[in-house]
Scaffold this motif. Structure first.
Motif, PDB file in Angstrom:
ATOM      1  N   LYS A 659       0.822  -1.212   0.000  1.00 53.89           N
ATOM      2  CA  LYS A 659       0.000   0.000   0.000  1.00 53.89           C
ATOM      3  C   LYS A 659       0.856   1.262   0.000  1.00 53.89           C
ATOM      4  CE  LYS A 659      -3.880  -2.007   2.634  1.00 53.89           C
ATOM      5  NZ  LYS A 659      -4.690  -1.865   3.892  1.00 53.89           N
ATOM      6  N   GLY A 660       1.988   1.209   0.672  1.00 50.17           N
ATOM      7  CA  GLY A 660       2.806   2.405   0.853  1.00 50.17           C
ATOM      8  C   GLY A 660       3.783   2.632  -0.292  1.00 50.17           C
ATOM      9  N   ASP A 661       4.734   3.525  -0.037  1.00 46.59           N
ATOM     10  CA  ASP A 661       5.749   3.890  -1.021  1.00 46.59           C
ATOM     11  C   ASP A 661       6.980   3.014  -0.831  1.00 46.59           C
ATOM     12  OD1 ASP A 661       4.455   6.288  -2.277  1.00 46.59           O
ATOM     13  OD2 ASP A 661       4.497   6.984  -0.197  1.00 46.59           O
ATOM     14  N   PHE A 662       7.569   2.584  -1.946  1.00 46.09           N
ATOM     15  CA  PHE A 662       8.653   1.607  -1.884  1.00 46.09           C
ATOM     16  C   PHE A 662       9.772   2.016  -2.829  1.00 46.09           C
ATOM     17  CE2 PHE A 662      10.052  -2.985  -2.874  1.00 46.09           C
ATOM     18  CZ  PHE A 662      10.899  -3.014  -1.774  1.00 46.09           C
ATOM     19  N   LEU A 663      11.005   2.054  -2.293  1.00 44.44           N
ATOM     20  CA  LEU A 663      12.199   2.334  -3.091  1.00 44.44           C
ATOM     21  C   LEU A 663      13.107   1.115  -3.023  1.00 44.44           C
ATOM     22  CD1 LEU A 663      14.154   4.122  -4.708  1.00 44.44           C
ATOM     23  CD2 LEU A 663      14.903   5.140  -2.534  1.00 44.44           C
TER      24      LEU A 663
END
Length: 737
Positions: A659-663
């Motif tokens: 769901k969140g932001d991923f790098l």
């Protein structure tokens, strides 16, 4: 959350320091300008006279290197033993090795890394008496090692073992079947080097007339290939043998070269083994008796053998067994009567044991619910053992002495933090390397009898002054109650911290078996980055969950057969607990890690989708099926035996939960955790229709460094953190500088 007693010391330190702190920290300070570089004692060697030590010194102006001798008690320089300014053929050298009698020195030049520990280089033998020089080999070689009498040097070239006679200059080839990616003699293969931590796989006996060595037959080991992009028109390909979990390992065998008879014989012990490792070999004080540790592929059964290579007999003296896995020991020490010292976790904590020559237990030397973390040696004159342990708290290290019979234990260090010792050859003195979270590394000389301070050698006062000029918040150590355990934790808060405000939280962890990231030691480059982030308005926290080290075997081995289950549960619950604090914004919690930590941060973001807003995974393992056999099978067994343990906690199988932001970040030249891991996770995310960001650093290895790389990497991560954790809070207003 319980704060440890010494947190108040840090607070007092901070208070007294605030008035002097004026500068803002920048990323360039950390990774470009070398602002916070420490002074070290490089390549420290204790001379056999017990009164002096040598250090490798480098002249920044001339570029020359020298081996300088210092007096222990005065710490004054006594003389320069050799300087490259006096050597016509060597403008510099990068390392040195003394012969046992210290009359000759191997000087290294043109050393180039092969893998993490292994190097190829040119090596010269320098004669201290007549100042002559002898090149060992025109070609680059590995692991040159003096014979006990200093008259010969054994080395490995092109996967074969050689011996050079320094008296007549002749070189004898010992093995002839060495071939790249097939047969290796005398040095470790990739997986032994990485996971058993050694390169030189040969050892001289005490008389210097025999060499024991390991031979690796890699013929059936699958190959891994990496493109090396470089600067040419066409990329090159690096191909090497890499046994992944469940795949064929190299076939290892033990051999003895008899230099007097010019023969090589294979040694076999009396117990039949199948698919095994030989992680350690070491000669005893008897010239014909060799010790060898044999380890089964599951790594839960380790045998110590004493092998008489003349009579061709072998005695099994120790059998270590564990329901999970046995740790290989580096601490085997033979006493004059060939009884020996050994370390083991068999009582639940790593401790020191004394056995007679037959393997009968004489006594357990150390005892308690704490770990011995380093073994320094045995003093024959006083019959004392010197060691390092966590007796004074698992995040600290102290140096101790204890008699062989387990009595009269003496704590030799008295400053709270991380202490490590380097003893003089006669064990009368030791140089203590000390630091804690607020004290840069100090080198001090002490009496080994009492621990009394003799003299300060280096104290990094210049660095401490530099640090005092910056607005740097410090670590606060505490414990956090998580899933029924009190877990060690540190936290860094903004310097202008206000408990009535709400701050985004970035969690850092590694979490691998036996590891530790919460320790009372001086700041690393990464810690400065955490301070930089705190300067920008973030709270940073690190929690060592179940599976990490120095709290006993049960705590460490709870993750056996299920890597990524309990560790992830602990990080998710820790985030929930920290999110309950009034000054933490529970909607703005992120996590990041590198290698095993990258595996963890990806899993935490996916499995803890309602807890973590963002994650950064650097060089992550994304499926343990892709990683090497020795490491992975130690904790999971093989994929054929434990497919559930491999797949249930693989980030690849949980991408749908994102769901969140991923790098996602990786180096394309990573020979350890292959970029394949990131490519496979990327493809899974794409097919799950999940947005993410990715960065590939061309030709960079597992450390992702070199030139401007570190600065670029940490600037990228900082921007991502600002964008994902800071954008909605109005707290992160400073631009990246």
């Amino acid at each position: 959350m319980k704060y440890l007693k010494f947190s108040c010391v840090f607070c007092a330190f901070i208070t007294s320091f605030l008035c002097a702190q004026t500068k803002e920290l920048t990323l360039e300070d950390i990774w470009k300008h070398g602002t916070f570089q420490q002074e070290y004692l490089d390549v420290l060697h204790s001379m056999t006279n017990g009164q002096q030590y040598s250090v490798l010194n480098f002249d920044n102006v001339s570029g020359a290197t020298s081996i300088d001798i210092y007096d222990y008690k005065t710490t004054e320089k006594v003389k320069t033993l050799v300087s490259s300014t006096d050597l016509e053929v060597l403008p510099y050298f990068t390392n040195y090795i003394f012969s046992p009698d210290e009359k000759k020195i191997i000087l290294a030049i043109n050393e180039a890394s092969i893998y993490r520990h292994s190097v190829l280089g040119h090596y010269f033998v320098y004669d201290v008496t007549d100042k002559s020089m002898m090149l060992i080999s025109k070609e680059r070689i590995q692991e040159p090692t003096f014979s006990p009498d200093g008259t010969k040097v054994a080395f490995v070239k092109s996967n074969n073992l050689f011996v050079k006679d320094l008296q007549d200059g002749t070189t004898t080839q010992v093995t002839f079947d060495g071939e790249k990616n097939k047969i290796i003699n005398g040095v470790a293969d990739w997986v032994y080097e990485e996971e058993f931590g050694f390169v030189r796989a040969f050892d001289w006996n005490v008389d210097g007339n025999k060499i024991a060595f390991l031979r690796f037959d890699e013929t059936q080991v699958p190959e891994f290939s990496m493109d090396i992009y470089g600067t040419d028109l066409y990329p090159k390909q690096q191909v090497f043998k890499y046994p992944k979990a469940g795949e064929a390992n190299a076939i290892v065998s033990l051999h003895i070269s008899n230099l007097e008879k010019n023969t090589v014989e294979q040694i076999e012990v009396g117990k039949p083994y199948h698919d095994f490792y030989i992680p350690r070999i070491k000669w005893t004080n008897h010239p014909d008796v060799l010790s060898a540790q044999y380890l089964n592929r599951h790594q839960n059964a380790l045998d110590l053998w004493m092998i008489n290579v003349t009579s061709n007999t072998a005695n099994l003296v120790i059998e270590e067994r564990d329901q999970a896995y046995v740790e290989v020991t580096d601490n085997l020490t033979f006493l004059p009567n060939n009884s020996f010292i050994w370390t083991s976790e068999k009582d639940g904590f790593n401790h020191i044991y004394h056995y007679d020559v037959s393997g009968k237990l004489v006594n357990q030397v150390t005892k308690g619910n704490w770990e011995v973390t380093n073994y320094y040696g045995f003093d024959e004159n006083t019959e004392r053992i010197f060691y390092q342990s966590v007796e004074n708290g698992s995040i600290n290290r102290d140096v101790y002495a204890i008699h062989l019979n387990g009595r009269s234990k003496t704590r030799l260090t008295n400053q709270l933090g991380t202490n490590a010792a380097d003893f003089s050859a006669d064990f009368s003195l030791f140089i203590n390397t000390y630091s804690n979270a607020t004290t840069p590394t100090q080198y001090t000389l002490h009496s080994s009898k009492t621990g009394k301070l003799v003299k300060v050698i280096k104290d990094n006062a210049a660095l401490k002054q530099t640090v005092s000029e910056y607005k740097l918040p410090q670590k606060e150590f505490s414990t956090l109650s998580v899933n029924g355990n009190e877990l060690n934790m540190w936290m860094i808060k903004p310097l202008d911290f206000d408990e009535s405000k709400s701050y985004p939280l970035l969690m850092f962890q590694y979490s691998g078996p036996g590891s530790q990231r919460v320790s009372n030691t001086w700041t690393s480059s990464r810690d400065y980055w955490f301070q930089y982030l705190a300067q920008k308005g973030y709270v940073i926290a690190c929690v060592d969950g179940r599976g990490t080290g120095y709290l006993g075997a049960n705590f460490k081995k709870v993750t056996y057969k299920s890597l990524g289950k309990f560790e992830v549960e602990d990080q998710i619950q820790a985030a929930k607990e920290l999110g309950k604090l009034p000054y933490i914004d529970a909607q703005s919690i992120g996590i990041w890690g590198w290698s095993y930590g990258g595996f963890m941060s990806a899993n935490c973001l996916f499995k803890g989708a309602d807890v973590f807003k963002m994650a950064i995974a650097v060089a992550p393992v994304t499926s343990w099926r892709f990683y090497d056999s020795v490491y992975t099978e130690r904790y999971l067994r093989t994929p054929q035996e434990n497919s559930k343990g491999y797949d249930e906690n693989s980030p690849i199988w949980h991408v749908d939960k994102l769901k969140g932001d991923f790098l996602l970040i990786h180096g394309s030249g990573d020979d350890n955790v292959h970029v394949q891991n990131t490519m496979r996770l990327s493809e899974a995310l794409i097919q799950a229709d999940k947005d993410f960001e990715m960065a590939i650093y061309p030709d960079k290895n597992h450390g992702i460094y070199g030139g401007n790389t570190s600065l670029h990497l940490y600037r990228k991560m900082t921007k991502f953190i600002d964008k994902t954790l800071g954008k909605n809070k109005g707290k992160i207003t400073q631009p990246i500088n």
